[in-house]
Design a protein around this motif. Structure first.
Motif, short mmCIF file in Angstrom:
data_model
loop_
_atom_site.label_atom_id
_atom_site.label_comp_id
_atom_site.label_asym_id
_atom_site.label_seq_id
_atom_site.Cartn_x
_atom_site.Cartn_y
_atom_site.Cartn_z
N ILE A 10 -29.25 20.71 1.95
CA ILE A 10 -28.82 19.37 1.53
C ILE A 10 -29.24 19.11 0.09
N LEU A 11 -30.49 19.43 -0.22
CA LEU A 11 -31.01 19.18 -1.57
C LEU A 11 -30.24 19.98 -2.61
N ARG A 16 -26.28 20.06 -7.02
CA ARG A 16 -25.08 20.69 -7.56
C ARG A 16 -23.96 19.69 -7.80
N THR A 17 -23.79 18.73 -6.89
CA THR A 17 -22.66 17.80 -6.96
C THR A 17 -23.04 16.37 -7.35
N GLY A 18 -24.32 16.05 -7.27
CA GLY A 18 -24.76 14.70 -7.62
C GLY A 18 -24.84 13.75 -6.45
N LEU A 49 -34.46 12.93 -3.52
CA LEU A 49 -33.14 12.35 -3.68
C LEU A 49 -33.24 10.86 -3.39
N SER A 50 -32.15 10.14 -3.62
CA SER A 50 -32.13 8.69 -3.36
C SER A 50 -31.12 8.41 -2.25
N THR A 57 -27.78 10.32 -3.22
CA THR A 57 -27.48 10.74 -4.59
C THR A 57 -28.70 11.43 -5.18
N ALA A 58 -28.50 12.09 -6.31
CA ALA A 58 -29.62 12.73 -7.00
C ALA A 58 -30.62 11.67 -7.42
N ALA A 59 -31.88 12.02 -7.32
CA ALA A 59 -32.93 11.07 -7.69
C ALA A 59 -32.91 10.84 -9.19
N GLY A 60 -32.97 9.57 -9.59
CA GLY A 60 -33.04 9.25 -11.01
C GLY A 60 -34.45 9.39 -11.52
N PRO A 61 -34.65 9.32 -12.84
CA PRO A 61 -36.00 9.43 -13.40
C PRO A 61 -36.86 8.26 -12.96
#
Length: 269
Positions: A10-11, A16-18, A49-50, A57-61
């Protein structure tokens, strides 16, 4: 497939895709949607991740993520250059100007080298370098005499090439500047002007206290970005210079908070 293997898959897909969707993952990995949701919960708790409605979605900073000076210098170059040009128009000869660390303030510094009788206080190594006149192109002694006097505080160097900590704070505390041009990591209605570095926040608060006037330089991408520590409330800014990429809703909020909102039109990329 074990939970650890499934979560790793999953990660990898998120990276890869966001983003990923629960229903799609359940079908592709041949498990229930409830299992996928538990996997997403576990990954979200670890900050990998978020989780959002229906997927992730990908985790933001995070609030403490601090890009280096070189990484920031290639972002929004046109906007930063235009903001710096507008800020330079506010500088008068014979004044004491403070410049905080930042790529936009470093750009401003390069525009101030011909301002007569200027004193610049800074905790930024790139700002001090931009003000130097000891290179072959500036070998004329008259230019050396007329260039700005630079006061560089000491301190501990950060990833963004700022000098921070007790030494910097003590040096700044004894100074009185006419105006501070402050670069920021983020700005929001809730948190004000923020930075991801706690020691830099303390140093910048000292700069704010030393100045008779606060001018904040922030391109539109800084809106709704929040660092861990607040340097100043929105209402403390006498002037905020930003660019036309700022959303209308943000313009309305900032216009009601800062003393003067200046929006510049950056050249098209």
């Amino acid at each position: 497939m074990l939970a650890a293997q499934r979560q790793s898959e999953i990660l990898e897909r998120v990276r890869r895709t966001g983003s990923v969707r629960v229903a799609e993952l359940a079908t592709e990995l041949a498990v229930s949607e409830m299992t996928i949701r538990r996997d997403l919960d576990a990954l979200d708790e670890r900050g990998l991740l978020s989780k959002v409605h229906g997927g992730a979605t990908a985790a933001g900073p995070g609030a403490t993520h601090e890009p280096g000076f070189a990484a920031k210098s290639v972002r929004q170059q046109a906007e930063k250059a235009t903001i710096a040009q507008r800020a330079a128009s506010l500088v008068r000869p014979g004044t004491a100007v403070a410049l905080s660390a930042g790529t936009t303030t470093a750009g401003l510094a390069g525009l101030l080298r011909d301002v007569p009788d200027l004193t610049v206080v800074t905790n930024s190594i790139p700002v001090a370098d931009a003000l130097r006149r000891d290179n072959p192109a500036d070998a004329d002694s008259a230019l050396l005499e007329s260039g700005p006097q630079v006061v560089l505080t000491g301190g501990v160097r950060t990833r963004s090439d700022a000098l921070v900590g007790p030494i910097a704070v003590a040096a700044i505390g004894s100074l009185h500047c006419d105006v501070l041009f402050l670069g920021v990591h983020g700005m929001s209605q809730r948190a004000g002007f923020t930075t991801p570095n706690l020691m830099e926040a303390e140093t910048n608060r000292a700069l704010v206290a030393s100045a008779g006037r606060l001018v904040v330089l922030a391109d539109h991408t800084k809106w709704d970005t929040v660092g861990i520590s607040t340097m100043a409330a929105l209402r403390e800014a006498d002037v905020l210079i930003t660019d036309s990429g700022l959303p209308d809703a943000a313009r309305d909020i900032l216009a009601g908070e800062v003393g003067e909102l200046i929006i510049v039109e950056a050249p098209a990329a």
